[in-house]
Write a protein that holds these residues in place. Structure first.
Motif, short mmCIF file in Angstrom:
data_model
loop_
_atom_site.label_atom_id
_atom_site.label_comp_id
_atom_site.label_asym_id
_atom_site.label_seq_id
_atom_site.Cartn_x
_atom_site.Cartn_y
_atom_site.Cartn_z
N ASN A 91 0.01 -13.90 -1.48
CA ASN A 91 -1.32 -14.14 -0.90
C ASN A 91 -1.99 -12.83 -0.50
O ASN A 91 -3.16 -12.59 -0.82
N LEU A 92 -1.24 -11.94 0.17
CA LEU A 92 -1.84 -10.69 0.60
C LEU A 92 -2.13 -9.78 -0.59
O LEU A 92 -3.14 -9.06 -0.60
N ASN A 93 -1.28 -9.83 -1.60
CA ASN A 93 -1.53 -9.03 -2.79
C ASN A 93 -2.86 -9.42 -3.43
O ASN A 93 -3.64 -8.56 -3.86
N ARG A 94 -3.14 -10.72 -3.47
CA ARG A 94 -4.42 -11.16 -4.04
C ARG A 94 -5.59 -10.77 -3.14
O ARG A 94 -6.64 -10.35 -3.63
N GLU A 95 -5.40 -10.88 -1.83
CA GLU A 95 -6.47 -10.48 -0.90
C GLU A 95 -6.83 -9.01 -1.05
O GLU A 95 -7.99 -8.62 -0.90
N LEU A 96 -5.83 -8.18 -1.36
CA LEU A 96 -6.05 -6.74 -1.49
C LEU A 96 -6.54 -6.35 -2.89
O LEU A 96 -6.73 -5.17 -3.17
N GLY A 97 -6.73 -7.35 -3.77
CA GLY A 97 -7.22 -7.04 -5.10
C GLY A 97 -6.12 -6.81 -6.13
O GLY A 97 -6.34 -6.12 -7.12
N ASN A 98 -4.95 -7.40 -5.90
CA ASN A 98 -3.80 -7.26 -6.81
C ASN A 98 -3.47 -5.81 -7.14
O ASN A 98 -3.46 -5.40 -8.31
N PRO A 99 -3.16 -4.99 -6.13
CA PRO A 99 -2.83 -3.59 -6.39
C PRO A 99 -1.45 -3.40 -7.02
O PRO A 99 -1.16 -2.33 -7.57
N VAL A 100 -0.60 -4.42 -6.95
CA VAL A 100 0.80 -4.29 -7.38
C VAL A 100 1.15 -5.40 -8.37
O VAL A 100 0.77 -6.56 -8.18
N ASN A 101 1.86 -5.03 -9.44
CA ASN A 101 2.46 -6.04 -10.32
C ASN A 101 3.59 -6.73 -9.57
O ASN A 101 4.41 -6.06 -8.92
N ILE A 102 3.67 -8.05 -9.67
CA ILE A 102 4.76 -8.78 -9.05
C ILE A 102 5.42 -9.64 -10.12
O ILE A 102 4.77 -10.44 -10.78
N GLN A 117 0.81 -1.22 0.00
CA GLN A 117 0.00 0.00 0.00
C GLN A 117 0.84 1.27 0.00
O GLN A 117 0.33 2.37 0.17
N SER A 118 2.14 1.11 -0.24
CA SER A 118 3.07 2.26 -0.18
C SER A 118 2.98 3.16 -1.41
O SER A 118 3.46 4.29 -1.37
N GLY A 119 2.41 2.66 -2.49
CA GLY A 119 2.39 3.42 -3.73
C GLY A 119 3.28 2.81 -4.80
O GLY A 119 3.30 3.28 -5.94
N VAL A 120 4.03 1.76 -4.45
CA VAL A 120 4.84 1.06 -5.43
C VAL A 120 3.92 0.38 -6.44
O VAL A 120 2.86 -0.14 -6.07
N THR A 121 4.28 0.40 -7.72
CA THR A 121 3.44 -0.21 -8.75
C THR A 121 3.92 -1.60 -9.17
O THR A 121 3.12 -2.41 -9.62
N THR A 122 5.23 -1.85 -9.03
CA THR A 122 5.78 -3.15 -9.43
C THR A 122 6.84 -3.59 -8.43
O THR A 122 7.69 -2.80 -8.04
N ILE A 123 6.76 -4.85 -8.03
CA ILE A 123 7.79 -5.45 -7.18
C ILE A 123 8.45 -6.57 -7.97
O ILE A 123 7.78 -7.48 -8.45
N CYS A 124 9.77 -6.50 -8.10
CA CYS A 124 10.55 -7.53 -8.79
C CYS A 124 11.34 -8.32 -7.76
O CYS A 124 12.08 -7.73 -6.97
N THR A 169 -7.82 -3.98 -12.76
CA THR A 169 -8.11 -3.28 -11.51
C THR A 169 -8.44 -1.83 -11.83
O THR A 169 -8.33 -1.39 -12.97
N GLU A 170 -8.81 -1.07 -10.80
CA GLU A 170 -9.10 0.34 -11.01
C GLU A 170 -7.87 1.10 -11.49
O GLU A 170 -7.98 2.10 -12.20
N ALA A 171 -6.70 0.63 -11.11
CA ALA A 171 -5.45 1.29 -11.50
C ALA A 171 -4.92 0.80 -12.85
O ALA A 171 -3.90 1.27 -13.32
N GLY A 172 -5.63 -0.15 -13.47
CA GLY A 172 -5.17 -0.71 -14.75
C GLY A 172 -4.91 -2.20 -14.62
O GLY A 172 -5.31 -2.84 -13.64
N THR A 173 -4.25 -2.76 -15.61
CA THR A 173 -3.95 -4.19 -15.60
C THR A 173 -2.84 -4.48 -14.60
O THR A 173 -1.82 -3.81 -14.58
N ARG A 174 -3.05 -5.48 -13.77
CA ARG A 174 -2.04 -5.92 -12.81
C ARG A 174 -1.78 -7.40 -13.02
O ARG A 174 -2.71 -8.17 -13.27
N SER A 175 -0.53 -7.82 -12.90
CA SER A 175 -0.19 -9.22 -13.15
C SER A 175 0.82 -9.73 -12.14
O SER A 175 1.59 -8.98 -11.55
N VAL A 176 0.78 -11.04 -11.96
CA VAL A 176 1.82 -11.77 -11.24
C VAL A 176 2.46 -12.69 -12.28
O VAL A 176 1.76 -13.50 -12.90
#
Length: 424
Positions: A250-261, A211-218, A293-300
């Protein structure tokens, strides 16, 4: 489509394969949520689902199907794709090897495209393919004031893409890492990309990270095997890492996939071997997705690193196991690299152009262009050092690090939308 690749680094950097799209079950869920499209029009790519062509979704599913169902064939296909991309690049450089003076002046007027910040040069691993083992800089962590000053200046210059990635090191070693990410998130950049090896995720506030505002985690890791991890990363924290990555997914999915991983697999085994391992099947595979998502396409996604850099000849072929290859570097690099439109801020305030590599085999200041402790980011970007860096490509007088860098890619092919007419 499989050979072409999509957008982003996967299509431009042949060392990285693409991320994989949604599976059939998720596609059905998407359809239930309101996606309506004619079969024929969709195949032609005429009708779009919430802004994404049907062809893109079909291609993503085909990749997923091939990767999981036919991993040996998929591995061969990806290697073939790398060869094709490299040959296409070579032909492009032979046809139009130079850049006109007007093209160089045009590049000089362009704004900075990307800022990469190193929070620390301390790492909790010692990977066999990384230059960390040869680092001679004193270990330290970036001060908060320096970080915030750099991010503000980058935003004021119109910067849109920020990456938090050490030259060598691990971001989460910095105890103020999440605070810095949250500050970056408030700047409203188009993208904030964060790199980690995942070892410290288990003791990190993962919800706060997401929830920090990061859009992608590698996440850089091995092929989901403890013995392989200890051999390649020379670290015994595999169990901690895989648990932390599992919690993150798991938490990313619970939150609605807000971040690309994006999980970057660095392995000496074939793709198919990694994808048949228990930890992948149980902890990673269930979360692979591409969703709206509301912010656009998000993927794992899973990305297999197929070739490695020599770090200015510090890493040699014999240093790597048989399944890991050092990529071939182009000799003719008379078009400036895409990295010449980027800056790298080191933890002590020194600024480099690109800054993706260092080497103890050449001059230490090959990429150095300024110091944020005594100059503004705007002054550094507009300085003669940055302009001279680009001109050395054109005159075929490239610095030592860039001359042997596998990740070279011509600026006009990487930034096609702004640099297409620079060659003479």
């Amino acid at each position: 489509g499989w050979l072409r690749g999509g957008g982003g680094g996967g299509a431009l950097n042949p060392s990285v394969t693409e991320g994989w799209g949604c599976n059939a079950r998720e596609a059905l869920e998407n359809k239930k949520q309101g996606y309506k499209v004619g079969f024929l029009a969709g195949w032609c790519g005429v009708v779009r689902w919430n802004g994404e062509s049907m062809l893109v979704l079909i291609r993503n599913r085909a990749r997923t199907f091939l990767m999981l169902g036919f991993p040996v064939f998929f591995d061969l296909l990806q290697r073939l794709r790398c060869v094709i991309l490299r040959e296409r690049l070579g032909l492009s450089l032979k046809r139009q090897p130079g850049v006109s003076e007007s093209g160089l002046l045009y590049l000089d007027r362009l704004p900075i495209q990307h800022l990469d910040i190193e929070l620390t040069n301390i790492c909790n691993a010692n990977c066999i393919f990384c230059g960390y083992q040869y680092q001679q800089r004193p270990h330290a962590v970036m001060e908060n004031d320096l970080f915030e000053n750099a991010v503000r200046q980058f935003r004021d210059m119109g910067g849109k893409r920020l990456t938090i990635s050490p030259l060598v090191g691990e971001n989460l070693v910095d105890r103020d890492c999440l605070r810095k990410l949250e500050f970056s998130g408030k700047m409203q950049f188009d993208s904030v990309t964060f790199f980690t090896n995942g070892i410290l995720l288990e003791r990190t506030d993962i919800r706060r990270l997401l929830q920090s505002g990061v859009t992608t985690i590698c996440i850089s890791t091995s092929g989901f095997d403890k013995e392989e991890y200890e051999r390649l990363f020379r670290n015994r924290a595999y169990d901690k890492m895989i648990r932390g990555v599992g919690e993150l997914l798991n938490l990313n999915r619970e939150l609605g996939n807000p971040v690309n991983i994006s999980i970057l697999v660095r392995s000496d085994m074939a793709v198919g071997v990694s994808l048949r391992r228990h930890d992948f099947l149980e902890l990673i595979k269930p979360y692979l997705c591409s969703v709206k998502t509301e912010a656009g396409t998000r993927s794992v996604s899973i990305n297999h690193i197929m070739y490695y850099d020599s770090w200015g000849k510090m890493i040699k072929r014999q240093d790597l196991p048989p399944g890991m290859r050092i990529g071939r570097s182009y000799r003719d690099k008379r078009v400036p690299c895409h990295g010449s439109l980027n800056l790298k801020l080191l933890h002590d305030g020194k600024v480099e152009v690109c800054g993706c590599r260092f080497s103890t085999n050449g001059p230490a200041d090959d990429l150095y262009v300024g110091d944020l402790n005594s100059q503004s980011l705007e002054e550094i970007w507009s300085s003669g050092r940055v302009k001279e860096f680009r001109r050395r490509f054109v005159s075929n007088d490239i610095n030592f690090i860039c001359s042997d860098c596998y990740y070279y890619y011509p600026v006009d092919l990487f930034y096609r939308d702004i640099c297409m007419q620079i060659r003479g």
